[in-house]
Structure formats: structure tokens, C-alpha cells
Design an enzyme around this catalytic site. Structure first.
Site, PDB file in Angstrom:
ATOM      1  N   PRO A  88     -35.461  23.354  11.795  1.00  0.00           N
ATOM      2  CA  PRO A  88     -34.196  24.089  11.961  1.00  0.00           C
ATOM      3  C   PRO A  88     -33.735  24.753  10.662  1.00  0.00           C
ATOM      4  CG  PRO A  88     -34.019  21.836  12.815  1.00  0.00           C
ATOM      5  CD  PRO A  88     -35.308  21.917  12.064  1.00  0.00           C
ATOM      6  N   GLU A 115     -36.267  12.734  12.118  1.00  0.00           N
ATOM      7  CA  GLU A 115     -35.300  13.587  11.400  1.00  0.00           C
ATOM      8  C   GLU A 115     -35.988  14.698  10.615  1.00  0.00           C
ATOM      9  OE1 GLU A 115     -31.857  13.488  11.767  1.00  0.00           O
ATOM     10  OE2 GLU A 115     -32.570  12.187  13.376  1.00  0.00           O
ATOM     11  N   ARG A 153     -50.463  36.781  22.679  1.00  0.00           N
ATOM     12  CA  ARG A 153     -50.287  38.029  23.449  1.00  0.00           C
ATOM     13  C   ARG A 153     -50.597  39.269  22.617  1.00  0.00           C
ATOM     14  NH1 ARG A 153     -47.084  38.379  27.607  1.00  0.00           N
ATOM     15  NH2 ARG A 153     -46.166  40.295  26.807  1.00  0.00           N
ATOM     16  N   ASP A 168     -46.600  48.618  23.718  1.00  0.00           N
ATOM     17  CA  ASP A 168     -46.293  49.458  22.575  1.00  0.00           C
ATOM     18  C   ASP A 168     -45.113  50.373  22.844  1.00  0.00           C
ATOM     19  OD1 ASP A 168     -48.047  48.478  20.787  1.00  0.00           O
ATOM     20  OD2 ASP A 168     -49.600  49.979  21.100  1.00  0.00           O
TER      21      ASP A 168
END
Ligand code: 9D3
Length: 255
Positions: A88, A115, A153, A168
């Protein structure tokens, strides 16, 4: 694309990537996964991988020994790959980062649990710290899966050629997508917009563009600042009134 992942839950990664577009890429060898479980490098009889935080406080911390050994083994197999710690505290993952990783050809991801991991592993082995977004996950595995999906992808040949051409023209203009409709042309009293049934391809393209512009202005005006816009796009945006978010206050909480 070669991806190495250090994780205490390798099955979560393997099993989730066996479906759809990414599953096919894996079968074709366009995506090569290497998993390393720190538990396999734990020395004691209980194969411990975590310990209590120095200084006290709740939760546990991933201990540096087994995790470092797992990452080192991945670095031996993928010597050119940057080491990315998913956390995070990282900078936010986006499409641009996905493109950069794809171009590099390999990446090593550390999925933490508890943690987090001992700071000394970050100092000595981690090149980049990356977050999926501002919400709390139980560990890095789901973030790793989302990132692997988006990078895979982008590997040439993974999407059909017609698809990647579409990608695109739509994906790179920085706008939200237009609405989509398929059969039936009338569903529970809701009709498909007439322009889509008109056969007028120029009118259809203009309608889709304007829908995308309006939706982006209403929901994500921040994206408009970097979007590739034509003078016709700007004229259309000027012709619109105040955006929805300004009218309603935007967030669900306030509705
Ligand atoms: C509730 C625990 N938090 C106390 C301040 C800290 C915390 C520790 C570990 C929060 C999340 C995690 C586990 N998260 C990840 O490993 C993670 C993550 C995320 O939680 N959100 C967005 N991206 C990512 S990438 C890895």
C-alpha cells in the site's frame, strides 16, 4: 513475458491464471510464471516465515531470511528483471507501468502477507514499490494477479491482431469507454439507441466518441487533462453543461 513471484500462497497465483486470455497466453508460452515460496527456504522444523514486530504492535512481519532466499532464487532465473514489492506504500500501478514492464520482458513481484515484510529486504533487494490502489487487501497476491493480467494483455499476439488494433485506438486515447449494446434490439422495454441501428458508420463513430467524452467529463474529469483530444472533441465538451459530478457531488456517500 516472464514473471517471477515470491508468495506464501503460490496456488492462488497458479490457479487464477489458468483461465481466458491469460490462460491461453500461459499455454502458448507467451507468459512464463516462476513461483518461489519463502516457506521452502525456512530453516526450522515449523518452517517459520514470520515473527513479531520489534517495537511492539499488532500483527506479524515476514522475516527477512526465507523471503530473501526466495527472491534471490528468482533473480538467478530472471537476472534482468526489476524486483517490485507490492504494498500500500507504493506508487500507484497504471497502464503506463504495465507497458513499461511488458517492454522490459521480465519482472519479479513480491507478494507480502501479514503487516508487511522486513524493511531490510526492501533496502537490499527491492527496486520499486507499487500499490494497486487506495484500499486494504489481505496480501499482495490479488494485486499481483491484476498486474500480471494487464501486462500479459500487452504482449504482442496475446490478443488477436484486430483486437490489439482496437486497443490502440481506444485504450490509448485516455478516455472512458462508450456504452455497448448487443441483441435483442429491444430488451424489457429498453431500446438500443437508434444511431447504432442506422448503418451510418460516421454517425456511429461520432456518437461513441461523444458518449466517451461525456462519461469521462462526468466521472473522471482528471483523465481529460491528459487525453488526446481533437478540436472537434473540444467543441463538443464546450457545448456540454456542468459535469454530473459537479451537479451531484460525485461520491456514493453523498447521494
Ligand atoms: C490493516 C493493516 N494496515 C495497517 C495500517 C496495513 C496493511 C498491511 C498489509 C495494509 C495492507 C496490507 C496488505 N496489502 C498488500 O499486501 C497490498 C496492497 C493493498 O493492501 N492495497 C493496495 N495495493 C496493495 S499491493 C499489496
Amino acid at each position: 513475458m516472464k514473471v517471477g513471484i515470491a508468495t506464501l500462497f503460490p496456488e492462488m497465483i497458479e490457479e487464477a491464471l489458468d483461465h481466458g486470455v491469460v490462460g491461453r497466453a500461459k499455454q502458448n508460452g507467451q507468459l512464463e510464471l516462476t513461483l518461489a515460496n519463502p516457506r521452502d527456504w525456512a530453516a526450522d522444523k515449523h518452517r517459520t516465515v514470520d515473527d513479531r514486530p520489534f517495537g511492539g504492535g499488532p500483527g506479524m512481519v515476514m522475516t527477512p531470511g526465507p523471503l530473501s532466499a526466495a527472491v534471490q532464487s528468482l533473480k538467478t532465473q530472471l537476472p534482468d528483471a526489476p524486483v517490485v514489492y507490492l504494498s500500500p506504500q507504493g506508487s500507484m500501478f497504471d497502464q503506463k507501468m504495465a507497458q513499461q514492464w511488458q517492454k522490459l520482458g521480465s519482472v519479479i513481484l513480491i507478494a507480502g502477507r501479514y503487516e508487511g515484510i522486513d524493511e531490510r529486504v526492501i533496502e537490499t533487494l527491492v527496486d520499486e514499490e507499487v500499490s494497486l490502489g487506495d484500499f486494504v487487501l489481505s496480501g499482495g497476491e490479488f494485486a499481483a494477479l491484476a498486474m500480471i493480467d494487464s501486462v500479459t494483455r500487452l504482449v504482442p499476439g496475446v490478443l488477436g491482431d484486430p483486437n490489439s488494433a482496437l486497443e490502440d485506438s481506444f485504450g490509448d486515447d485516455g478516455l472512458l469507454d462508450c456504452p455497448h449494446y448487443t441483441r435483442p434490439d429491444s430488451y424489457q422495454g429498453q431500446d438500443v439507441p437508434a444511431v447504432l441501428m442506422s448503418g451510418d458508420h460516421k454517425a456511429i463513430a461520432r456518437w461513441r466518441r461523444q458518449q466517451a467524452l461525456q462519461k469521462t467529463r462526468d466521472r473522471r474529469p482528471d483523465l481529460l487533462e491528459r487525453a488526446k483530444l481533437t478540436s472537434e472533441d473540444n467543441e463538443f465538451l464546450t457545448s456540454l453543461g456542468v459535469c454530473d459530478s459537479a451537479k451531484t457531488g460525485a461520491s456514493i456517500k453523498e447521494q
